[in-house]
Motif scaffolding. Structure first.
Motif, PDB file in Angstrom:
ATOM      1  N   LEU A 100      -4.500  -5.104 -11.552  1.00  0.00           N
ATOM      2  CA  LEU A 100      -4.285  -6.461 -11.048  1.00  0.00           C
ATOM      3  C   LEU A 100      -4.985  -6.653  -9.705  1.00  0.00           C
ATOM      4  N   LEU A 101      -4.805  -5.695  -8.787  1.00  0.00           N
ATOM      5  CA  LEU A 101      -5.449  -5.812  -7.472  1.00  0.00           C
ATOM      6  C   LEU A 101      -6.970  -5.781  -7.602  1.00  0.00           C
ATOM      7  N   ALA A 102      -7.467  -4.925  -8.497  1.00  0.00           N
ATOM      8  CA  ALA A 102      -8.916  -4.854  -8.683  1.00  0.00           C
ATOM      9  C   ALA A 102      -9.460  -6.187  -9.201  1.00  0.00           C
ATOM     10  N   THR A 103      -8.746  -6.792 -10.134  1.00  0.00           N
ATOM     11  CA  THR A 103      -9.182  -8.080 -10.684  1.00  0.00           C
ATOM     12  C   THR A 103      -9.189  -9.150  -9.607  1.00  0.00           C
ATOM     13  N   LEU A 104      -8.124  -9.192  -8.806  1.00  0.00           N
ATOM     14  CA  LEU A 104      -8.042 -10.202  -7.755  1.00  0.00           C
ATOM     15  C   LEU A 104      -9.132  -9.985  -6.709  1.00  0.00           C
ATOM     16  N   GLY A 105      -9.415  -8.715  -6.376  1.00  0.00           N
ATOM     17  CA  GLY A 105     -10.476  -8.428  -5.425  1.00  0.00           C
ATOM     18  C   GLY A 105     -11.832  -8.871  -5.932  1.00  0.00           C
ATOM     19  N   GLU A 106     -12.089  -8.652  -7.219  1.00  0.00           N
ATOM     20  CA  GLU A 106     -13.354  -9.076  -7.810  1.00  0.00           C
ATOM     21  C   GLU A 106     -13.491 -10.592  -7.809  1.00  0.00           C
ATOM     22  N   GLN A 107     -12.344 -11.288  -7.825  1.00  0.00           N
ATOM     23  CA  GLN A 107     -12.367 -12.751  -7.812  1.00  0.00           C
ATOM     24  C   GLN A 107     -12.470 -13.319  -6.401  1.00  0.00           C
ATOM     25  N   TYR A 113      -0.795  -2.256 -12.040  1.00  0.00           N
ATOM     26  CA  TYR A 113      -0.790  -2.878 -10.712  1.00  0.00           C
ATOM     27  C   TYR A 113      -2.155  -2.693 -10.047  1.00  0.00           C
ATOM     28  N   ASP A 114      -2.716  -1.494 -10.163  1.00  0.00           N
ATOM     29  CA  ASP A 114      -4.052  -1.249  -9.622  1.00  0.00           C
ATOM     30  C   ASP A 114      -5.074  -2.168 -10.280  1.00  0.00           C
ATOM     31  N   ILE A 143      -8.879  11.806  -9.367  1.00  0.00           N
ATOM     32  CA  ILE A 143      -9.366  10.546  -8.805  1.00  0.00           C
ATOM     33  C   ILE A 143     -10.623  10.102  -9.547  1.00  0.00           C
ATOM     34  N   LYS A 144     -10.642   8.888  -9.989  1.00  0.00           N
ATOM     35  CA  LYS A 144     -11.813   8.375 -10.698  1.00  0.00           C
ATOM     36  C   LYS A 144     -13.027   8.377  -9.781  1.00  0.00           C
ATOM     37  N   ARG A 145     -14.178   8.611 -10.372  1.00  0.00           N
ATOM     38  CA  ARG A 145     -15.396   8.748  -9.579  1.00  0.00           C
ATOM     39  C   ARG A 145     -15.691   7.489  -8.770  1.00  0.00           C
ATOM     40  N   GLU A 146     -15.438   6.307  -9.378  1.00  0.00           N
ATOM     41  CA  GLU A 146     -15.753   5.065  -8.676  1.00  0.00           C
ATOM     42  C   GLU A 146     -14.792   4.790  -7.515  1.00  0.00           C
ATOM     43  N   ASN A 147     -13.635   5.476  -7.502  1.00  0.00           N
ATOM     44  CA  ASN A 147     -12.656   5.277  -6.420  1.00  0.00           C
ATOM     45  C   ASN A 147     -12.726   6.375  -5.366  1.00  0.00           C
ATOM     46  N   ARG A 148     -13.592   7.374  -5.562  1.00  0.00           N
ATOM     47  CA  ARG A 148     -13.588   8.565  -4.716  1.00  0.00           C
ATOM     48  C   ARG A 148     -14.335   8.323  -3.410  1.00  0.00           C
ATOM     49  N   VAL A 149     -13.729   8.771  -2.314  1.00  0.00           N
ATOM     50  CA  VAL A 149     -14.391   8.778  -1.014  1.00  0.00           C
ATOM     51  C   VAL A 149     -14.258  10.179  -0.434  1.00  0.00           C
ATOM     52  N   THR A 150     -15.248  10.587   0.365  1.00  0.00           N
ATOM     53  CA  THR A 150     -15.238  11.940   0.912  1.00  0.00           C
ATOM     54  C   THR A 150     -15.306  11.893   2.429  1.00  0.00           C
ATOM     55  N   PHE A 151     -14.769  12.947   3.037  1.00  0.00           N
ATOM     56  CA  PHE A 151     -14.758  13.082   4.490  1.00  0.00           C
ATOM     57  C   PHE A 151     -15.252  14.490   4.834  1.00  0.00           C
ATOM     58  N   PRO A 152     -16.244  14.621   5.710  1.00  0.00           N
ATOM     59  CA  PRO A 152     -16.785  15.957   6.017  1.00  0.00           C
ATOM     60  C   PRO A 152     -15.794  16.831   6.777  1.00  0.00           C
ATOM     61  N   THR A 153     -14.902  16.201   7.566  1.00  0.00           N
ATOM     62  CA  THR A 153     -13.947  16.979   8.355  1.00  0.00           C
ATOM     63  C   THR A 153     -12.570  16.334   8.257  1.00  0.00           C
ATOM     64  N   ARG A 154     -11.552  17.092   8.613  1.00  0.00           N
ATOM     65  CA  ARG A 154     -10.182  16.588   8.627  1.00  0.00           C
ATOM     66  C   ARG A 154     -10.034  15.484   9.678  1.00  0.00           C
ATOM     67  N   ASP A 155     -10.680  15.679  10.838  1.00  0.00           N
ATOM     68  CA  ASP A 155     -10.607  14.667  11.894  1.00  0.00           C
ATOM     69  C   ASP A 155     -11.194  13.343  11.427  1.00  0.00           C
ATOM     70  N   ARG A 173       0.823  -1.213   0.000  1.00  0.00           N
ATOM     71  CA  ARG A 173       0.000   0.000   0.000  1.00  0.00           C
ATOM     72  C   ARG A 173       0.856   1.262   0.000  1.00  0.00           C
ATOM     73  N   VAL A 174       1.741   1.344  -0.971  1.00  0.00           N
ATOM     74  CA  VAL A 174       2.642   2.495  -1.024  1.00  0.00           C
ATOM     75  C   VAL A 174       1.987   3.718  -1.641  1.00  0.00           C
ATOM     76  N   GLY A 175       0.887   3.558  -2.356  1.00  0.00           N
ATOM     77  CA  GLY A 175       0.258   4.699  -3.020  1.00  0.00           C
ATOM     78  C   GLY A 175       0.984   5.032  -4.313  1.00  0.00           C
TER      79      GLY A 175
END
Length: 469
Positions: free
Chosen positions: A145-152, A142-143, A442-454, A134-136
């Protein structure tokens, strides 16, 4: 009735009387308990039953890395899968060594020469779960590959420390007396920022221990990785070192080797590679520390067998004039020196001594972490709880997706862009301001949001360095 027949009848009556049930209230005789066995799985492949010894196979995959660990009780871990060009070899070789699917796959970092063959390999032999750093900022392939394996249904894990011991690395038990410790990295809290080499600097580093022996897997670790592990006082001493970055110049420093004190070293490398690996300086440093070097481009596949006291190494190819049944035996960590012997079944005594390598100088860092005789006696309690590899979630259960931040409070769903708040991706562990250029990519399907920094920080996210949210 004849006396003989009467005698036989008396014996039969006595036997029946001995087998009468006990009187009411008496305890039933206890039956011996059956020994507990590893959870049974259908036998699919051709490998032999566990033989009570540790086996490690360093495959000849050309310019790349791939190694298989088989524990004394039969647990299996594949560390990297080599490049795509190695797929045909591994698809045929792995079933010869396995009796069922892999327990775990470890991808040390997202370089193609370490993961290129993984998809066809898993189609052939299967695996319960996958550990990746998870180095980012990972490559798109590579992404994918992980997506394919997760779907499986593959369980994709992070080397994050257990929540109960957040300052400790992940430790996996591969059976009685065998542990696999993830020394580095520890996302998301600990990560090395090395310009131009973030992937290498955060390559997974593993230490496999069995009794008095240890094998250190370093992936493509950077020299900064080695220095950081030394500063942490990590347990590094090992009987065998899998040399970092295919022996390239940079890592495998003198300071690192002084702490590891390897008796033997394996360099996984392809012939005539364009990287000039292994570097002459790397080989020279290893030999100066008394390590015998095995190269997959020269020796082919390198097989290691351990009984908890020694490691016996058998290369696929041997130098001209050396008996084909030659093996090399290396003493455990508590022995005084890195002494190697070549054992030949044709010899009258079974052992033909080689020249003894010079004893490596004692390391002040290592001495402070070792007990009498040199055995690594680090207090591993500070390294967290040991997790049994069979206790990790299995892909037999409904698969969990790759870890994502949960939807923010208030009902906003991932993928919904808000005017305020913070933005993250399910593919990384950072968060951004909505106005940040990285957030907009960031692709829409991968996007997550947070209302606050905390809220973002509570989801184990860290602020992106490009916009400093």
């Amino acid at each position: 009735m004849s006396p003989r027949l009467f005698s036989i009848l008396g014996v039969l009556l006595a036997v029946v009387a001995c087998k009468e049930p006990p009187p009411p209230g008496a305890a039933e005789p206890r039956q011996p308990a059956e020994p507990q066995q590893r959870r049974a799985e259908p036998r699919r492949y051709f490998g032999g039953a566990p033989d009570g010894k540790l086996h490690v196979y360093f495959f000849n995959v050309g310019q790349g890395d791939a190694a298989l660990i088989v524990s004394p009780e039969g647990h299996t871990v594949l560390v990297d899968s080599g490049p795509a060009s190695a797929a045909d070899h591994l698809v045929n070789r792995l079933p010869e060594l396995l009796t069922q699917r892999l327990d775990l796959v470890v991808l040390t970092h997202p370089h193609e020469d370490h993961h290129g063959a993984l998809e066809p390999v898993l189609r052939r032999v299967g695996a319960r779960q996958l550990l990746e750093p998870r180095v980012g900022d990972t490559p798109p392939e590579y992404d994918a590959l992980l997506a394919t394996l997760g779907e499986q249904g593959m369980e994709i894990l992070s080397p994050s420390p257990p929540p109960s011991t957040p300052n400790a690395p992940l430790r996996l038990s591969l059976g009685t007396g065998v542990e696999l410790t993830v020394l580095w990295p520890r996302p998301p809290e600990e990560r090395l920022e090395v310009p131009g080499a973030v992937v290498e600097a955060n390559s997974i580093v593993l230490r496999l221990t069995y009794g008095d022996t240890a094998v250190l897997f370093t992936g493509d670790a950077h020299a900064r990785t080695e220095a950081h592990l030394l500063s942490l006082g990590a347990p590094l001493k090992a009987t065998l070192l899998k040399v970092a970055a295919h022996g390239a110049e940079g890592p495998t420093t003198d300071a690192f080797l002084k702490a590891v004190e390897p008796r033997a070293a394996v360099i996984s490398v392809g012939p005539d590679n364009t990287r000039g690996a292994p570097a002459p300086g790397t080989v020279k440093r290893l030999q100066a520390k008394g390590a015998q070097v095995f190269r997959t481009d020269v020796e082919g596949e390198v097989q290691v067998v351990g009984d908890g006291k020694t490691l016996v190494i058998t290369p696929q190819r041997l130098p001209a004039g050396v008996p084909e049944d030659t093996r090399y035996t290396f003493a455990g960590l508590s022995s005084g020196g890195a002494v190697a012997n070549a054992a030949s079944a044709t010899g009258p005594e079974g052992d033909v001594p080689l020249a003894k390598p010079s004893k490596p100088p004692a390391s002040k860092t290592q001495t402070s972490r070792t007990g009498s005789g040199g055995r690594d006696s680090t207090d591993l309690s500070r390294y967290g709880q040991v997790v049994d590899i069979d206790a990790l979630p299995s892909s037999d259960t409904p698969p969990r997706p790759r870890p994502e931040a949960r939807p923010p409070r208030g009902g906003t769903q991932p993928g919904a862009m808000s005017a305020g708040g913070y933005i993250g991706s399910s593919r990384t562990d950072v968060f951004h301001l909505p106005s940040c250029s990285s957030a907009k990519r960031i692709k829409r399907e991968n996007r997550v949001t947070f209302p606050t920094r905390d809220e973002a920080i509570s989801q184990r996210r860290r602020p992106a360095k490009d916009c400093n949210p």
